[in-house]
Design a protein around this motif. Structure first.
Motif, PDB file in Angstrom:
ATOM      1  N   THR A  96       5.380  80.853 112.540  1.00 35.06           N
ATOM      2  CA  THR A  96       6.639  81.331 113.514  1.00 35.06           C
ATOM      3  C   THR A  96       7.942  80.528 112.996  1.00 35.06           C
ATOM      4  O   THR A  96       8.968  80.893 112.977  1.00 35.06           O
ATOM      5  CB  THR A  96       6.544  80.868 114.735  1.00 35.06           C
ATOM      6  OG1 THR A  96       5.134  81.374 115.526  1.00 35.06           O
ATOM      7  CG2 THR A  96       7.451  81.132 115.893  1.00 35.06           C
ATOM      8  N   CYS A  97       7.799  79.136 112.590  1.00 31.74           N
ATOM      9  CA  CYS A  97       8.789  78.489 112.190  1.00 31.74           C
ATOM     10  C   CYS A  97       9.186  78.526 110.559  1.00 31.74           C
ATOM     11  O   CYS A  97      10.005  78.078 110.299  1.00 31.74           O
ATOM     12  CB  CYS A  97       8.416  77.082 112.726  1.00 31.74           C
ATOM     13  SG  CYS A  97       8.414  77.140 114.457  1.00 31.74           S
ATOM     14  N   PHE A  98       8.161  78.851 109.800  1.00 30.69           N
ATOM     15  CA  PHE A  98       8.162  78.787 108.498  1.00 30.69           C
ATOM     16  C   PHE A  98       7.896  80.327 107.858  1.00 30.69           C
ATOM     17  O   PHE A  98       6.975  80.724 108.100  1.00 30.69           O
ATOM     18  CB  PHE A  98       7.110  77.539 107.818  1.00 30.69           C
ATOM     19  CG  PHE A  98       7.647  76.368 108.448  1.00 30.69           C
ATOM     20  CD1 PHE A  98       8.285  75.481 107.812  1.00 30.69           C
ATOM     21  CD2 PHE A  98       6.962  75.865 109.477  1.00 30.69           C
ATOM     22  CE1 PHE A  98       8.612  74.176 108.128  1.00 30.69           C
ATOM     23  CE2 PHE A  98       7.045  74.641 110.021  1.00 30.69           C
ATOM     24  CZ  PHE A  98       8.082  73.720 109.399  1.00 30.69           C
ATOM     25  N   THR A  99       8.891  80.329 107.136  1.00 26.27           N
ATOM     26  CA  THR A  99       8.693  81.834 106.415  1.00 26.27           C
ATOM     27  C   THR A  99       8.156  81.928 104.992  1.00 26.27           C
ATOM     28  O   THR A  99       8.097  80.943 104.327  1.00 26.27           O
ATOM     29  CB  THR A  99      10.138  82.315 106.045  1.00 26.27           C
ATOM     30  OG1 THR A  99      11.173  82.135 107.266  1.00 26.27           O
ATOM     31  CG2 THR A  99      10.111  83.727 105.737  1.00 26.27           C
ATOM     32  N   ASP A 100       7.297  82.847 105.052  1.00 26.19           N
ATOM     33  CA  ASP A 100       6.562  83.022 103.722  1.00 26.19           C
ATOM     34  C   ASP A 100       7.255  83.838 102.638  1.00 26.19           C
ATOM     35  O   ASP A 100       7.125  84.717 102.417  1.00 26.19           O
ATOM     36  CB  ASP A 100       5.367  84.075 104.071  1.00 26.19           C
ATOM     37  CG  ASP A 100       4.351  84.191 103.005  1.00 26.19           C
ATOM     38  OD1 ASP A 100       4.676  83.599 102.094  1.00 26.19           O
ATOM     39  OD2 ASP A 100       3.185  84.600 103.456  1.00 26.19           O
ATOM     40  N   ASN A 101       8.331  83.036 102.071  1.00 27.75           N
ATOM     41  CA  ASN A 101       9.146  83.411 101.123  1.00 27.75           C
ATOM     42  C   ASN A 101       8.919  82.395  99.888  1.00 27.75           C
ATOM     43  O   ASN A 101       8.659  81.173  99.983  1.00 27.75           O
ATOM     44  CB  ASN A 101      10.515  83.554 101.629  1.00 27.75           C
ATOM     45  CG  ASN A 101      10.916  84.777 102.536  1.00 27.75           C
ATOM     46  OD1 ASN A 101       9.905  85.589 102.005  1.00 27.75           O
ATOM     47  ND2 ASN A 101      11.599  84.675 103.417  1.00 27.75           N
ATOM     48  N   SER A 102       9.831  82.691  98.624  1.00 23.36           N
ATOM     49  CA  SER A 102       9.923  81.873  97.725  1.00 23.36           C
ATOM     50  C   SER A 102      11.402  81.697  97.159  1.00 23.36           C
ATOM     51  O   SER A 102      11.839  82.772  96.983  1.00 23.36           O
ATOM     52  CB  SER A 102       8.882  82.570  96.480  1.00 23.36           C
ATOM     53  OG  SER A 102       9.302  81.506  95.149  1.00 23.36           O
ATOM     54  N   VAL A 103      11.939  80.478  97.491  1.00 24.51           N
ATOM     55  CA  VAL A 103      13.412  80.357  97.264  1.00 24.51           C
ATOM     56  C   VAL A 103      13.555  79.140  96.121  1.00 24.51           C
ATOM     57  O   VAL A 103      13.011  78.024  96.419  1.00 24.51           O
ATOM     58  CB  VAL A 103      14.256  79.757  98.210  1.00 24.51           C
ATOM     59  CG1 VAL A 103      15.633  79.702  97.912  1.00 24.51           C
ATOM     60  CG2 VAL A 103      13.899  81.148  99.406  1.00 24.51           C
ATOM     61  N   ALA A 104      14.010  79.435  94.887  1.00 22.47           N
ATOM     62  CA  ALA A 104      13.921  78.284  93.897  1.00 22.47           C
ATOM     63  C   ALA A 104      14.998  77.174  94.281  1.00 22.47           C
ATOM     64  O   ALA A 104      16.285  77.462  94.996  1.00 22.47           O
ATOM     65  CB  ALA A 104      14.370  78.950  92.754  1.00 22.47           C
ATOM     66  N   HIS A 365       5.509  69.556 100.334  1.00 21.49           N
ATOM     67  CA  HIS A 365       4.737  70.689 100.246  1.00 21.49           C
ATOM     68  C   HIS A 365       5.579  71.855 100.265  1.00 21.49           C
ATOM     69  O   HIS A 365       5.132  73.234  99.971  1.00 21.49           O
ATOM     70  CB  HIS A 365       3.839  70.637 101.528  1.00 21.49           C
ATOM     71  CG  HIS A 365       2.648  69.682 101.269  1.00 21.49           C
ATOM     72  ND1 HIS A 365       1.836  69.398 102.216  1.00 21.49           N
ATOM     73  CD2 HIS A 365       2.304  69.122 100.204  1.00 21.49           C
ATOM     74  CE1 HIS A 365       1.002  68.602 101.807  1.00 21.49           C
ATOM     75  NE2 HIS A 365       1.264  68.128 100.749  1.00 21.49           N
ATOM     76  N   THR A 366       6.846  71.946 101.042  1.00 24.15           N
ATOM     77  CA  THR A 366       7.693  73.052 101.040  1.00 24.15           C
ATOM     78  C   THR A 366       8.365  73.223  99.529  1.00 24.15           C
ATOM     79  O   THR A 366       8.796  74.353  99.510  1.00 24.15           O
ATOM     80  CB  THR A 366       8.910  72.950 101.976  1.00 24.15           C
ATOM     81  OG1 THR A 366       9.689  71.894 101.396  1.00 24.15           O
ATOM     82  CG2 THR A 366       8.288  72.544 103.378  1.00 24.15           C
ATOM     83  N   MET A 367       8.063  72.382  98.493  1.00 21.98           N
ATOM     84  CA  MET A 367       8.728  72.475  97.539  1.00 21.98           C
ATOM     85  C   MET A 367       7.598  73.035  96.478  1.00 21.98           C
ATOM     86  O   MET A 367       7.946  73.094  95.197  1.00 21.98           O
ATOM     87  CB  MET A 367       9.422  71.165  96.880  1.00 21.98           C
ATOM     88  CG  MET A 367      10.337  70.851  97.768  1.00 21.98           C
ATOM     89  SD  MET A 367      10.949  69.098  97.237  1.00 21.98           S
ATOM     90  CE  MET A 367      11.778  69.328  95.984  1.00 21.98           C
ATOM     91  N   ILE A 368       6.339  73.418  96.877  1.00 18.38           N
ATOM     92  CA  ILE A 368       5.419  73.822  95.889  1.00 18.38           C
ATOM     93  C   ILE A 368       5.934  75.269  95.480  1.00 18.38           C
ATOM     94  O   ILE A 368       5.858  76.006  96.063  1.00 18.38           O
ATOM     95  CB  ILE A 368       3.981  73.667  96.553  1.00 18.38           C
ATOM     96  CG1 ILE A 368       3.570  72.147  96.680  1.00 18.38           C
ATOM     97  CG2 ILE A 368       2.929  74.408  95.656  1.00 18.38           C
ATOM     98  CD1 ILE A 368       2.489  72.199  97.464  1.00 18.38           C
ATOM     99  N   ASP A 419      13.057  73.640 102.190  1.00 21.26           N
ATOM    100  CA  ASP A 419      13.560  74.357 103.318  1.00 21.26           C
ATOM    101  C   ASP A 419      12.390  74.875 104.307  1.00 21.26           C
ATOM    102  O   ASP A 419      11.508  74.377 103.947  1.00 21.26           O
ATOM    103  CB  ASP A 419      14.641  75.456 102.841  1.00 21.26           C
ATOM    104  CG  ASP A 419      13.738  76.572 101.704  1.00 21.26           C
ATOM    105  OD1 ASP A 419      12.390  76.297 101.760  1.00 21.26           O
ATOM    106  OD2 ASP A 419      14.219  77.118 100.837  1.00 21.26           O
ATOM    107  N   ALA A 420      12.789  75.879 105.090  1.00 24.40           N
ATOM    108  CA  ALA A 420      11.769  76.431 105.958  1.00 24.40           C
ATOM    109  C   ALA A 420      10.847  77.636 105.173  1.00 24.40           C
ATOM    110  O   ALA A 420      10.230  78.187 105.995  1.00 24.40           O
ATOM    111  CB  ALA A 420      12.382  76.907 107.324  1.00 24.40           C
ATOM    112  N   ASN A 421      11.231  77.670 103.808  1.00 20.16           N
ATOM    113  CA  ASN A 421      10.408  78.855 103.148  1.00 20.16           C
ATOM    114  C   ASN A 421       9.089  78.091 102.566  1.00 20.16           C
ATOM    115  O   ASN A 421       9.173  77.193 101.993  1.00 20.16           O
ATOM    116  CB  ASN A 421      11.309  79.265 102.121  1.00 20.16           C
ATOM    117  CG  ASN A 421      12.335  80.140 102.760  1.00 20.16           C
ATOM    118  OD1 ASN A 421      12.101  81.164 103.344  1.00 20.16           O
ATOM    119  ND2 ASN A 421      13.493  79.631 102.641  1.00 20.16           N
TER     120      ASN A 421
END
Length: 606
Positions: A96-104, A365-368, A419-421
């Motif tokens: 819900t709070c974290f999007t399943d996306n890839s942002v460099a 872990h958000t930066m993996i 971020d939240a991705n």
């Protein structure tokens, strides 16, 4: 009487945790610790760093806390909502709070994320209770589970696992669960840290003499390596349980930390500093042929740790915490010259902070990145690897010239943005193995670990960090965007229920990756201040029992991770001076390795 010969003898109850045949166990004992103030080298287990409190920061001692825990029973049971109901499923919070996306990220390379991974492993490692897979078999709750099981419920309608019940999860040991009732003393459970809290490269050298004996050659001060295809590698582990091997002959390494096989980039970090130790030992042996094995080993280890500490505080942390923030906090003092930093404080507690290891430092872990690039010397992509395919498979590091190709990729490819991705590889495919289409959710595991440790709420940490206590969700808008606040409202019934590992991750980065004025920044500053000021053997201190000379300090302050890569990658010839930052056409452009400053070891000639 000669002060250097005085023995400090301290009797401590129930802190002698032992490790036998790779498995940990804890028992109540009374230990007599003898500390010699004249000892020149730090102990492998971290004991006697502090002469007054010889277990401070040592392996297998308790974590510290910044705020009171929120155990539901006030002692050890995981938290519940302030309404009395269960907290929302960690999996539901993640999706819900974290999007399943890839942002460099626009600045940092994967080297930064992986060095953070390496550093946190050096500082902390929870002592697990049982085989985690015994709690939830094939994502179905087991009957009569072990009491330490704390499975993560998968809500109905989950986007990836709609017909499955749970993720396996087991609680970490804490002082009372380990039988150390005499050691509790806090009125509530405190988790145990398997490793030393110091920046001492215990990930390379281990945390006890028994494990060190398995990886030290006892010849010319060197660590054990095996030579294959013209390169040296960590020794093979006969126990393949730490790797996802597909055959008994597949590579699985043994080193100072069992997590060294986790990802190709993390494995490379371990190998770089292992090779660096042996490179230093060879140089010292050539200059000082009369030194015996012990002297060569301890001097090489000491220099290796000093370089690593310099890289951590003068290269890495400024990128994460902000240079000005570090200067204002007294964490960034001298990055050059021969001056000493004499701020050792015997009253400082170097122990790893529970809120740091259980929440804040997991934000990396958000930066993996889920897709790893393998690059040639011209930085063109030769191949790519899917993270879930190579987890726990160090065999890929040795294949062909993958070590060099993965290393170039790590120092070139941008990390994910803080971020939240979340990259899909860690939110949907973690540990999927070859037989499963989908895997676990790393963020859900992080949230559950936060709860396992009874870490105080995000709102409580806001107050400790100098922010106002939120009385409603909208009060969070000072550091969290309206989009994220609305998502928090969807899963938490009360603002006081928000987990630190969730609210902290959603805060604005502000002036650095962990920006000033946030809860995580407050936690980081406390931890890294204590880590340095609580280390009697810190490389910049002239008050240590065996300080580096001024000229040696000048040399050590030439250290860089790029130089470590150049000296130990067996083929990488071009690097940017700062491997944590994406190369540019200016002062961080690719240069030949010969242009990157080198620590001149001739100043260690006796």
């Amino acid at each position: 009487m000669n002060q250097s010969l005085i023995l400090t003898i301290i009797i401590v109850t129930c802190v002698d945790y032992c490790f036998m045949q790779g498995e940990e166990f804890c028992q109540s004992v009374t230990s007599t610790i003898r500390c010699n103030p004249a000892d020149q080298y730090r102990r492998i287990n971290g004991r006697c760093n502090n002469l007054n409190r010889p277990f401070a920061g040592a392996a297998a001692t308790k974590l510290a806390r910044l705020i009171s825990p929120r155990y539901s029973d006030g002692v050890s049971e995981p938290p519940v909502s302030v309404t009395g109901s269960d907290l929302p499923s960690a999996r539901l919070v993640s999706t819900t709070c974290f999007t399943d996306n890839s942002v460099a990220d626009t600045k940092l390379t994967l080297t930064a994320m992986n060095f953070a991974h390496f550093l946190t492993h050096d500082m902390s490692f929870g002592i697990g209770n049982i085989n985690v897979n015994g709690c939830c078999t094939n994502r179905t709750l087991v009957s009569n589970p072990d009491p330490s099981c704390f499975p993560i419920p998968i809500p109905s309608g989950d986007p990836i696992h709609p017909r499955e019940e749970c993720f396996s999860f087991a609680r970490n040991f804490f002082d009372t669960s380990a039988g150390c009732t005499d050691y509790q003393g806090d009125g509530f459970a405190q988790q145990l840290n398997r490793v030393t809290a110091f920046l001492d490269l215990s990930v390379v050298y281990s945390n006890n003499n028994g494990d060190l004996a398995k990886i030290r050659s006892y010849i010319d001060g060197k660590m054990i390596v095996e030579t294959r295809n013209g390169a040296t590698w960590p020794p093979e582990n006969s126990d393949k349980s730490d790797c996802n091997v597909e055959s008994p002959t597949e590579t699985c390494y043994i080193g100072g930390d069992k997590r060294m096989n986790f990802t190709p980039h993390l494995t490379i970090m371990h190998i770089l500093f292992l090779r660096e130790h042996n490179r230093i030992a060879d140089s010292l042996k050539a200059m000082n042929p009369t030194w015996d094995d012990d002297k060569l080993f301890e001097e090489a280890r000491r220099i290796n740790i000093a370089q690593y500490q310099y890289i951590a505080y003068y290269e890495f942390l400024p990128q994460i915490l902000g240079l000005d923030n570090m200067k204002n906090a007294g964490l960034y003092v001298y990055d050059q010259g021969s001056a000493y930093v004499n701020d050792y404080d015997s009253n400082a507690d170097p122990s790893v902070i529970n809120e740091f290891t259980g929440a804040a430092f997991r934000y990396f872990h958000t930066m993996i990145k889920g897709t790893l690039n393998l690059l040639n010397e011209q930085r063109a992509i030769k191949d790519t690897a899917r993270l879930s395919d190579v987890i726990d498979r160090p065999v890929y590091v040795e294949k062909d010239d993958n070590f060099q190709s993965f290393t170039r990729g790590m120092a070139t490819q941008a990390s994910e943005a803080r971020d939240a991705n979340l990259d899909p590889e860690i939110q949907s495919y973690l540990f999927r193995r070859s037989e499963r289409q989908y895997g676990d959710d790393l963020k859900a595991l992080d949230i559950q670990r936060d709860r396992d440790h009874g870490i105080g709420s995000y709102n409580d940490m806001r107050v400790a960090a100098g922010l106002s206590r939120a009385t409603s969700f909208d009060d969070l808008l000072d550091v969290i965007s309206s989009t994220h606040v609305n998502n928090l409202k969807k899963v938490y019934s009360n603002v006081n229920d928000i987990d630190l590992s969730v609210g902290g991750d959603l805060e604005y980065p502000r002036d650095s990756t962990v920006g000033h004025g946030t809860t995580y920044h407050y936690i980081f500053m406390n931890q890294f201040k204590n880590t340095r000021t609580g280390d009697r053997f810190w490389f910049e201190s002239s008050s240590s029992p065996y300080p580096f000379t001024g000229q040696q300090l000048i040399e050590l302050r030439k250290s860089s991770l790029s130089r470590i890569i150049c000296d130990n990658s067996n083929g990488v010839e071009l690097m940017q001076p700062d491997s944590f930052v994406i190369a540019n056409s200016g002062d961080n452009a690719y240069v030949g390795c010969s242009s990157i400053p080198t620590v001149d070891l001739s100043y260690w000639k006796a």
